[in-house]
Scaffold this motif. Structure first.
Motif, PDB file in Angstrom:
ATOM      1  N   ALA A  19       1.074  -1.183  -0.060  1.00 27.49           N
ATOM      2  CA  ALA A  19      -0.052   0.001   0.015  1.00 27.49           C
ATOM      3  C   ALA A  19       0.869   1.163   0.125  1.00 27.49           C
ATOM      4  CB  ALA A  19      -0.893  -0.193   1.105  1.00 27.49           C
ATOM      5  N   ALA A  20       2.047   1.152   0.507  1.00 28.82           N
ATOM      6  CA  ALA A  20       2.867   2.300   0.523  1.00 28.82           C
ATOM      7  C   ALA A  20       3.506   2.665  -0.770  1.00 28.82           C
ATOM      8  CB  ALA A  20       4.073   2.060   1.651  1.00 28.82           C
ATOM      9  N   VAL A  21       3.657   1.826  -1.666  1.00 28.20           N
ATOM     10  CA  VAL A  21       4.119   1.954  -2.909  1.00 28.20           C
ATOM     11  C   VAL A  21       3.095   1.993  -3.872  1.00 28.20           C
ATOM     12  CG1 VAL A  21       5.376   0.773  -4.669  1.00 28.20           C
ATOM     13  CG2 VAL A  21       6.028   0.324  -2.296  1.00 28.20           C
ATOM     14  N   PHE A  22       1.965   1.342  -3.758  1.00 28.53           N
ATOM     15  CA  PHE A  22       0.911   1.463  -4.895  1.00 28.53           C
ATOM     16  C   PHE A  22      -0.538   2.170  -4.386  1.00 28.53           C
ATOM     17  CE2 PHE A  22       3.257  -2.269  -5.643  1.00 28.53           C
ATOM     18  CZ  PHE A  22       4.040  -1.827  -6.958  1.00 28.53           C
ATOM     19  N   GLY A  23      -0.667   2.192  -2.966  1.00 28.29           N
ATOM     20  CA  GLY A  23      -2.095   2.951  -2.577  1.00 28.29           C
ATOM     21  C   GLY A  23      -2.859   1.916  -1.709  1.00 28.29           C
ATOM     22  N   ASP A  24      -3.750   2.331  -1.096  1.00 29.50           N
ATOM     23  CA  ASP A  24      -4.618   1.372  -0.052  1.00 29.50           C
ATOM     24  C   ASP A  24      -5.243   0.379  -0.963  1.00 29.50           C
ATOM     25  OD1 ASP A  24      -3.461   2.797   2.008  1.00 29.50           O
ATOM     26  OD2 ASP A  24      -5.160   4.142   2.233  1.00 29.50           O
ATOM     27  N   ASP A  25      -5.677   0.427  -2.207  1.00 37.31           N
ATOM     28  CA  ASP A  25      -6.657  -0.613  -2.812  1.00 37.31           C
ATOM     29  C   ASP A  25      -5.741  -1.692  -3.740  1.00 37.31           C
ATOM     30  OD1 ASP A  25      -5.675   1.179  -4.812  1.00 37.31           O
ATOM     31  OD2 ASP A  25      -7.734   1.218  -5.622  1.00 37.31           O
ATOM     32  N   VAL A  26      -4.481  -1.826  -3.589  1.00 41.32           N
ATOM     33  CA  VAL A  26      -3.682  -2.583  -4.233  1.00 41.32           C
ATOM     34  C   VAL A  26      -4.105  -4.007  -4.254  1.00 41.32           C
ATOM     35  CG1 VAL A  26      -1.743  -2.759  -2.404  1.00 41.32           C
ATOM     36  CG2 VAL A  26      -1.402  -3.096  -4.841  1.00 41.32           C
ATOM     37  N   ILE A  27      -4.308  -4.640  -3.307  1.00 40.86           N
ATOM     38  CA  ILE A  27      -4.561  -5.838  -3.038  1.00 40.86           C
ATOM     39  C   ILE A  27      -6.218  -6.066  -2.887  1.00 40.86           C
ATOM     40  CG2 ILE A  27      -2.301  -6.582  -2.024  1.00 40.86           C
ATOM     41  CD1 ILE A  27      -3.622  -6.567   0.687  1.00 40.86           C
TER      42      ILE A  27
END
Length: 205
Positions: free
Chosen positions: A193-201
């Motif tokens: 999430a730190a890299v791609f945002g909170d909705d990444v997974i």
């Protein structure tokens, strides 16, 4: 039903490999990686040095060899192909960590933790770990299937895999440094999430 001889041999080989590796990890933890020899491992496991070398050609393999890459690749291959690359990869990394640490006995969790702590502390293992990361990146790219059908798509998949694996590495180092106290899947999710945002997974996880 009769079990095929090849299946029995595979099971025996896998059991021998697990036994050797378990003794190796214990000795490395107790005596130190650099001071423990392959012969020490063979003696502790009750096998010949030749048997150890047959299963683990190098000393580093005693720590680094596992089936986690296969599990991650299987999870990615089974994920919906219409999802974004990063969600497919990141979800597989979180799910694999949950499978490895969630319902397994405490001994298995400790085994993973000790292996990670050895990888961090031993320079020779840190160098080989980079090779393993590259091999895992290639396995992930292959598991994505049609998403890597052309060179541009393959490049994007490799970039996504590399970024996800960097987040995974950061989370696993933190988990090892904290002696396995945090929840590993949650840590991986935080790193992603730190890299791609909170909705990444995705919301399901």
């Amino acid at each position: 039903m009769n079990v095929q001889p090849s299946t029995l041999r595979a099971r025996r080989r896998a059991q021998t490999q697990r036994t050797i590796q378990a003794h190796a990890i214990r000795l490395f933890s107790e005596r130190g990686y650099d001071t423990t020899t392959m012969n020490d491992v063979a003696e502790a496991a009750g096998v010949s040095p030749m048997t150890v070398y047959r299963h683990f050609p190098t000393k580093e393999d005693l720590v680094l060899v596992d089936q986690h890459g296969e599990l991650i690749a299987e999870l990615i291959a089974a994920s919906p192909g219409d999802q974004p690359l990063v969600r497919r990869i990141g979800g597989a990394l979180v799910d694999a960590a949950a499978a490895l640490t969630g319902d397994d006995p405490a001994a298995d969790r400790q085994f993973l933790l000790t292996r990670l702590q050895l990888m961090i502390s031993a320079p020779a293992l840190r160098a080989r770990h980079l090779d393993n990361q590259y091999a895992l990146q290639q396995a992930i790219t292959k598991a994505l299937g049609d998403d890597t059908a052309d060179p541009d798509a393959a490049f994007q998949a490799q970039a996504a895999a590399s970024a996800c694996l960097a987040a995974l590495h950061t989370a696993m180092v933190r988990w090892a440094e904290d002696d396995g106290r945090p929840d590993l899947p949650h840590l991986i999710g935080q790193a992603l999430a730190a890299v791609f945002g909170d909705d990444v997974i995705g919301p399901a996880r």
